[in-house]
Design an enzyme around this catalytic site. Sequence first.
Site, PDB file in Angstrom:
ATOM      1  N   LYS A  33       0.837  -1.200   0.000  1.00  0.00           N
ATOM      2  CA  LYS A  33       0.000   0.000   0.000  1.00  0.00           C
ATOM      3  C   LYS A  33       0.876   1.256   0.000  1.00  0.00           C
ATOM      4  O   LYS A  33       2.101   1.179   0.192  1.00  0.00           O
ATOM      5  CB  LYS A  33      -0.926   0.004   1.219  1.00  0.00           C
ATOM      6  CG  LYS A  33      -0.214  -0.005   2.556  1.00  0.00           C
ATOM      7  CD  LYS A  33      -1.185  -0.123   3.706  1.00  0.00           C
ATOM      8  CE  LYS A  33      -0.421  -0.140   5.038  1.00  0.00           C
ATOM      9  NZ  LYS A  33      -1.336  -0.204   6.201  1.00  0.00           N
ATOM     10  N   TYR A 242      15.631  30.584   9.790  1.00  0.00           N
ATOM     11  CA  TYR A 242      14.407  31.245  10.235  1.00  0.00           C
ATOM     12  C   TYR A 242      14.329  31.338  11.763  1.00  0.00           C
ATOM     13  O   TYR A 242      14.648  30.381  12.469  1.00  0.00           O
ATOM     14  CB  TYR A 242      13.170  30.493   9.740  1.00  0.00           C
ATOM     15  CG  TYR A 242      12.857  30.706   8.289  1.00  0.00           C
ATOM     16  CD1 TYR A 242      12.602  31.984   7.787  1.00  0.00           C
ATOM     17  CD2 TYR A 242      12.793  29.623   7.421  1.00  0.00           C
ATOM     18  CE1 TYR A 242      12.297  32.166   6.448  1.00  0.00           C
ATOM     19  CE2 TYR A 242      12.485  29.802   6.081  1.00  0.00           C
ATOM     20  CZ  TYR A 242      12.243  31.078   5.599  1.00  0.00           C
ATOM     21  OH  TYR A 242      11.934  31.262   4.279  1.00  0.00           O
TER      22      TYR A 242
END
Length: 344
Positions: A33, A242
């Site tokens: 999957k 940042y």
Amino acid sequence: MTTATLSIDLNAVAANWQALNEMTGCDTGAVIKANAYGLGIDRVAPVLAAQGARKFFVAVAEEGVALRRVLGPGPAINVFAGHMPGDADMIRSAALTPMINSVDQLIAHVETLPGHRFGIQLNSGMNRLGMDPAEWSALRDIALAQNPTLIISHLACADEPNHPMNARQLKTFRDMTDGLNVPRSLAATGGILLGRDYHFDMTRPGIGLYGGLPFVDAQPVVTLDVPVIQVREVSTGHPVGYGCAWTAPRPSQVATIAAGYADGLIRALGNGATLTHEGRRLPVIGRVSMDLITVDVTSLAEVPEHLQLIGGHQSVDTVAGFAGTIGYEVLTALGSRYDRVYVE
């Protein structure tokens, strides 16, 4: 190339399937999957089929259709979500086997696709998918009369061998299925490692195929090498990235590398994570941004063109630990910008 290189060792996938298969005395399937846990069904599925896997598992019917295009006719493709509204055409055309989860699903399946293959999923205690014991007891004779191909359930705590939930679920599953003339499956990778009592007629390994825990003896499958874009000198007391989340405690060399959360390297990696070069661990500094990560490379005499995040020195589960998550999330999050190289 500026993009990072994601190397996927298909020989290791094959070896992991064989190793897990050898632990059992029953049929061994493969859970494929989420696009083979992010690694590509078009390349992974044929390798598993060549090893002998003839029963595959996907999450939803759409994944089953894509897998059928890869595998062609023959192998069974089982759908964990069962028969959802609107799935009938896909189930029919791709010869999928839905794992029926409820009375409503069984009714819908029998009415829209009479005579078509299906399996049954039971809730043995995880309380996620499958029929509860009372529901199964009321429906069992009707369901069995339709000749299901497989009865499955799923373990909640198989990664913890001593967890009492394992024995509790095993007993519940046996109570619900003993004496039935239908093949049974309870064990994924963790269940395989719990021993033969959990194997029944078929196992369905997933994460262990791709090099993840709890299969500690798995061969590593994924290597991620990230290019260094720039190296700069950062003086003591100067910030990086940042929010000025990291400040140089000493004169430092900082490498900026070409990957970030847009590539599936989630922001939670941040401070505390490391990359490696020839086994030397190099700390991530500052915040992971969309396309870039900054790394302290002061300890290196010469900065290479690439630094490695996942590979021989740091497993996918090690990297997951940096972010407080699990290897499954790291694998399935690996983004589309990588230059994917398959080793076979």
